[in-house]
Design an enzyme around this catalytic site. Structure first.
Site, short mmCIF file in Angstrom:
data_model
loop_
_atom_site.label_atom_id
_atom_site.label_comp_id
_atom_site.label_asym_id
_atom_site.label_seq_id
_atom_site.Cartn_x
_atom_site.Cartn_y
_atom_site.Cartn_z
N GLU A 48 30.49 20.36 12.66
CA GLU A 48 29.32 20.11 13.37
C GLU A 48 29.16 18.92 14.04
O GLU A 48 28.77 18.77 15.29
CB GLU A 48 28.06 20.05 12.23
CG GLU A 48 27.99 21.14 11.48
CD GLU A 48 28.84 21.23 10.15
OE1 GLU A 48 29.41 20.12 9.90
OE2 GLU A 48 28.81 22.29 9.30
N ASP B 168 34.97 25.21 17.47
CA ASP B 168 33.81 24.26 17.64
C ASP B 168 33.58 23.76 19.18
O ASP B 168 32.53 23.93 19.34
CB ASP B 168 33.83 23.10 16.89
CG ASP B 168 34.04 23.32 15.28
OD1 ASP B 168 33.58 24.25 14.61
OD2 ASP B 168 35.04 23.00 14.46
#
Ligand code: ADP
Length: 311
Positions: free
Chosen positions: A36, A255
């Site tokens: 994240e 990501d």
């Protein structure tokens, strides 16, 4: 008022500097990692604002993560520091030219103790996108509750919920992960998955984008590594080839891809354009060492195939 809020675990990284078996005195590089956190840095490099929420120790590793994220432009003002638990650690080395070994030291440490009470009032509600992944719920009950609480707040406030399945076999078995990840996907507006992950949470073997959409999200994005990606919406299925590059380190490509895609959502791009921006960002990450270090800036989005994916 951040464009994107995300929450999860971030760890200190010790990366062996030369291929071979690490011995006392081997050179190494310090950095940090977290899926994240990589997405947060990725959207910042593309000119948006991002807030990262998580729990770190009050130790040097925690300081390094906070400094690194802050230096990349990510808002870390609401990060929780835990005086009782250490920041997690990831030791990564290139054992041979073709084999990378990664050891994790994270069980029961600060990051896994993230809970709903660490989510500050109003931050998620004021964002345009909440991004969560399937790694956080694998860390423990409180971390899983934090993800559900974050999604609940986003949904009530009309904030777009993005979910990357990110199944991690080292954290939990498929039979335990499947139902948890399926439920989370069902609460998202936008879901990202690899083919195996889509099969795990839908039980389908083909037409995976449609199968993911049947769980609830209006938009399903399939990541296919060097084979490219596809997005399925109510209106259409759009596919893209990967941007051809020399693969150096595929870790973090997913990501980076998500950061590019969400940047396209924030800019109001059509699905084909956001998919292309995502593929360029994924290619940048796959062809540079490190999880987040190679993430593209907006100005660099001109590169590789000559196409302008800046707008
Ligand atoms: P994850 O890291 O989540 O498994 P992928 O490996 O599928 O995700 O990578 C995400 C995206 O990044 C791909 O869909 C592709 O666009 C891009 N990508 C990944 N690996 C490469 C590569 N070797 N060359 C070019 N693009 C890549």
């Amino acid at each position: 008022m951040p464009d994107l809020v995300t929450l999860g675990e971030a760890m200190l990284v010790v990366r062996g500097g030369v291929p071979g078996r690490p011995v006392p005195g081997s050179p190494a590089v310090l950095s940090f990692a977290g899926a994240e956190a990589t997405v947060a840095i990725g959207v910042c490099r593309l000119g948006h604002s991002a807030t990262w929420l998580g729990r770190l120790g009050t130790d040097t590793g925690g300081d390094l993560v906070v400094d690194g994220l802050r230096g990349a432009g990510v808002d870390v003002t609401a990060v929780t520091r835990d005086p009782d638990r250490a920041t997690g650690l990831l030791l990564r080395h290139q054992r041979t030219a073709d084999r990378v070994v990664v050891d994790y030291y994270r069980d029961g440490l600060a990051g896994s103790r993230l809970g709903p009470e660490q989510l500050p009032d109003g931050t998620i509600e004021s964002a345009r996108i909440l991004h969560v992944t399937g790694i956080t719920p694998a860390l423990g009950d409180s971390a899983r509750a934090a993800v559900h609480e974050a999604i609940g707040r986003a949904r009530r406030a009309g904030v777009t919920v993005s979910f990357d399945v990110n199944y991690r076999s080292r954290l939990w078995a498929p039979d335990r992960a499947g139902p948890v990840l399926r439920e989370l996907a069902g609460r998202a507006d936008l879901v990202f998955a690899g083919a195996d992950e889509a099969e795990l949470i839908t039980g389908a073997r083909d037409d995976l984008g449609s199968a993911l959409r049947k769980l609830g999200p209006g938009e399903a994005v399939l990541k296919r590594g060097a084979a490219g990606a596809a997005v399925v919406t109510a209106d259409a299925t759009v596919e893209t080839a990967a941007v051809p590059v020399t693969q150096v380190d595929p870790v973090g490509a997913g990501d980076a891809f998500v950061a590019g895609y969400l940047s396209g959502v924030l800019d109001g791009l059509a699905p084909a354009q956001r998919l292309h921006r995502a593929a360029v960002c994924g290619a940048f990450a796959a062809s540079t060492a490190g999880d987040w270090e190679g993430l593209a800036t907006r100005a660099e989005l001109l590169s590789f195939d000559g196409q302008d994916v800046r707008r």
